[in-house]
Design a protein around this motif. Structure first.
Motif, PDB file in Angstrom:
ATOM      1  N   SER A 194      67.329  19.712  81.048  1.00 25.48           N
ATOM      2  CA  SER A 194      66.677  18.648  81.812  1.00 25.48           C
ATOM      3  C   SER A 194      66.527  17.385  80.980  1.00 25.48           C
ATOM      4  CB  SER A 194      65.309  19.125  82.314  1.00 25.48           C
ATOM      5  OG  SER A 194      65.430  20.275  83.122  1.00 25.48           O
ATOM      6  N   LEU A 195      67.612  16.968  80.389  1.00 24.76           N
ATOM      7  CA  LEU A 195      67.573  15.832  79.484  1.00 24.76           C
ATOM      8  C   LEU A 195      67.194  14.552  80.213  1.00 24.76           C
ATOM      9  CD1 LEU A 195      70.650  16.736  77.320  1.00 24.76           C
ATOM     10  CD2 LEU A 195      68.348  16.316  76.435  1.00 24.76           C
ATOM     11  N   LYS A 196      66.427  13.747  79.529  1.00 24.71           N
ATOM     12  CA  LYS A 196      65.968  12.471  80.041  1.00 24.71           C
ATOM     13  C   LYS A 196      66.579  11.342  79.221  1.00 24.71           C
ATOM     14  CE  LYS A 196      61.452  14.423  81.286  1.00 24.71           C
ATOM     15  NZ  LYS A 196      59.986  14.323  81.066  1.00 24.71           N
ATOM     16  N   PRO A 197      66.622  10.136  79.774  1.00 21.26           N
ATOM     17  CA  PRO A 197      67.153   9.016  79.000  1.00 21.26           C
ATOM     18  C   PRO A 197      66.462   8.828  77.656  1.00 21.26           C
ATOM     19  CG  PRO A 197      66.951   8.388  81.288  1.00 21.26           C
ATOM     20  CD  PRO A 197      66.312   9.742  81.164  1.00 21.26           C
ATOM     21  N   GLU A 198      65.178   9.082  77.610  1.00 24.07           N
ATOM     22  CA  GLU A 198      64.447   8.910  76.370  1.00 24.07           C
ATOM     23  C   GLU A 198      64.759   9.970  75.327  1.00 24.07           C
ATOM     24  OE1 GLU A 198      61.289  10.212  79.506  1.00 24.07           O
ATOM     25  OE2 GLU A 198      63.178   9.097  79.446  1.00 24.07           O
ATOM     26  N   ALA A 241      71.661  12.374  82.544  1.00 25.88           N
ATOM     27  CA  ALA A 241      70.279  12.751  82.758  1.00 25.88           C
ATOM     28  C   ALA A 241      70.213  14.012  83.606  1.00 25.88           C
ATOM     29  CB  ALA A 241      69.511  11.619  83.425  1.00 25.88           C
ATOM     30  N   GLY A 242      69.370  14.933  83.194  1.00 25.67           N
ATOM     31  CA  GLY A 242      69.270  16.213  83.865  1.00 25.67           C
ATOM     32  C   GLY A 242      70.209  17.264  83.329  1.00 25.67           C
ATOM     33  N   GLY A 243      71.097  16.874  82.440  1.00 26.07           N
ATOM     34  CA  GLY A 243      72.050  17.809  81.876  1.00 26.07           C
ATOM     35  C   GLY A 243      71.483  18.578  80.703  1.00 26.07           C
TER      36      GLY A 243
END
Length: 120
Positions: A84-88, A14-16
């Motif tokens: 800013s990748l999120k789990p979803e 997450a955040g990557g």
């Protein structure tokens, strides 16, 4: 026929960030709209981003400000930069393209998908 091959998926925190690529090959006269879609487990496939042959873009509200779609017409390739990748955001991401040939109606093609998996 047109073949669309995605690459760049993988495991990310997450955040990557990840950058997906989709290269088109085959019988190509002109690719018009190209886009990225995704499908998460238990969910319907949804549009993520679309880009026209002229470079105009549209994004799903859920990814605005985080994802950027672009294309290189000389390479018949479309990209999706995901920040800013999120789990979803975890899903199988599919490339999509419209292809036109002289005297024929446009046809739509899908890639096989590339998996984006989130980690804790």
């Amino acid at each position: 026929q047109v073949q669309l091959v995605e690459s760049g998926g993988g495991l990310v925190q997450a955040g990557g960030s990840l950058r997906l690529s989709c290269a088109a090959s085959g019988i190509i006269f002109r690719l018009t709209n190209m886009g990225w879609y995704r499908q998460a487990p238990g969910k319907q496939r949804e549009v993520v981003a679309v880009i026209t042959s002229g470079g105009s873009t549209n994004y799903a509200d859920s990814v605005k400000g985080r994802f950027t779609i672009s294309r290189d017409n000389a390479k018949n390739t479309v990209y999706l930069q995901m920040n800013s990748l999120k789990p979803e955001d975890a899903a199988v991401y599919y490339c999509n393209a419209d292809r036109t040939l002289p005297g024929l109606l446009p046809r739509n093609y899908w890639g096989q998908g590339t998996q984006v998996t989130g980690s804790l």
